[in-house]
Scaffold this active site. Structure first.
Site, mmCIF file in Angstrom:
data_model
loop_
_atom_site.group_PDB
_atom_site.id
_atom_site.type_symbol
_atom_site.label_atom_id
_atom_site.label_comp_id
_atom_site.label_asym_id
_atom_site.label_seq_id
_atom_site.Cartn_x
_atom_site.Cartn_y
_atom_site.Cartn_z
ATOM 1 C CG LEU A 7 -1.904 -1.239 1.269
ATOM 2 C CD1 LEU A 7 -2.847 -1.113 2.471
ATOM 3 C CD2 LEU A 7 -2.714 -1.409 -0.008
ATOM 4 C CG HIS A 88 9.558 -1.835 -2.714
ATOM 5 N ND1 HIS A 88 9.632 -0.624 -3.351
ATOM 6 C CD2 HIS A 88 8.545 -2.513 -3.305
ATOM 7 C CE1 HIS A 88 8.681 -0.573 -4.276
ATOM 8 N NE2 HIS A 88 8.008 -1.712 -4.265
ATOM 9 C CD GLU A 157 7.940 -5.395 -6.599
ATOM 10 O OE1 GLU A 157 6.724 -5.364 -6.785
ATOM 11 O OE2 GLU A 157 8.522 -4.665 -5.789
ATOM 12 N N GLY A 163 4.997 1.056 -11.031
ATOM 13 C CA GLY A 163 4.205 2.290 -11.090
ATOM 14 C C GLY A 163 4.206 2.985 -12.428
HETATM 15 P P1 PGA Z 1 2.965 -1.180 -8.893
HETATM 16 O O1 PGA Z 1 3.974 -1.357 -7.675
HETATM 17 O O2 PGA Z 1 2.035 -2.350 -8.883
HETATM 18 O O3 PGA Z 1 2.246 0.128 -8.623
HETATM 19 O O4 PGA Z 1 3.778 -1.127 -10.140
HETATM 20 C C1 PGA Z 1 4.467 -2.623 -7.345
HETATM 21 C C2 PGA Z 1 5.386 -2.531 -6.165
HETATM 22 O O5 PGA Z 1 6.022 -1.487 -5.983
HETATM 23 O O6 PGA Z 1 5.500 -3.482 -5.380
#
Ligand code: PGA
Length: 234
Positions: A7, A88, A157, A163
């Site tokens: 979130l 992250h 990721e 994002g």
């Molecule tokens: P996102 O972010 O789905 O908005 O691309 C994923 C994340 O940062 O874990």
């Protein structure tokens, strides 16, 4: 499968409570057997009893102490939190956390038996430098990490996909996940612009054990649809 919502710096404590309750209702009404994780902002943590597991987006490797702006184990224990997100890309690239600092955090929470979602992923320039350079870069994010830790979950990721609405091709996600599975047999999530429109295809890929969702998870109906996709696939 593991369906996780990050979130980030969204949803107040009240909004988070409503959100988590909506998920909890869905999961129990539809007898979902998938693992559902939610990572609220630190100030939105609350005690929670149910099937949805609440985790922390970050915490310092300490019980308490003089670390301005950080929270420690004492703060997590107040809410019975036993799950944490580490590495992250926003922590690595926006807040400048080094691999060394992440390893320290990893080991501290590992020794406490925490479930750890550990994130790896390359920035665009590393991807553009070719597969070998890119995989070397991702490998460096495994340095110092106990890849056989029993409560480890890894999330791949790509930084450029977070994002942005951009996402690697399905073939590419499958290829990288297959390579990363050689480094660790821990469950491997994909994250980065997962939406209700592409989640089903991503979840169906070989070596994808779940998803880590940011912006699209902010809508509980969307996130519940993704949970349902995982349930149907299983
Ligand atoms: P996102 O972010 O789905 O908005 O691309 C994923 C994340 O940062 O874990």
């Amino acid at each position: 499968m593991i369906i996780a919502a990050n979130l980030k710096t969204n949803l107040t404590r009240k909004q988070t409570e409503i959100y988590v309750n909506e998920l909890e209702d869905y999961v129990s009404k539809h007898t979902i057997s998938q693992e559902v994780l939610v990572f609220p902002a630190a100030s939105s943590l609350n005690p929670h009893a149910g099937k949805v597991i609440i985790g922390a987006q970050n915490a310092y490797a300490t019980h308490n102490g003089a670390f301005t702006g950080e929270i420690g184990l004492d703060h997590l224990e107040e809410f019975s939190i036993k799950t944490i997100l580490i590495g992250h890309s926003e922590r690595r690239h926006v807040l400048g956390e080094t691999q060394e600092a992440l390893v320290k955090k990893f080991n501290f929470y590992k020794d406490l038996g925490f479930k750890i979602v550990y994130c790896v992923g390359e920035p665009l320039e590393m991807r553009e430098a070719g597969k070998e350079t890119m995989m070397e870069y991702i490998s460096s994010q495994y340095e110092g990490i106990d890849t056989s830790y029993e409560n480890l979950i890894i999330a791949y990721e790509p930084v450029w996909a977070i994002g942005t609405g951009l996402i690697p091709t399905l073939e590419n996600i499958e290829e990288i996940h297959t390579d990363l599975k050689e480094k660790s047999i821990a469950p491997l999530l994909y994250g980065g612009s997962v939406k209700v429109t592409n989640a089903k295809e991503v979840l169906a890929l070989r070596n994808v054990d779940g998803i880590l969702v940011g912006s699209a998870a902010l809508y509980s109906e969307h996130f519940c649809s993704m949970i349902q996709y995982a349930e149907d696939l299983n």
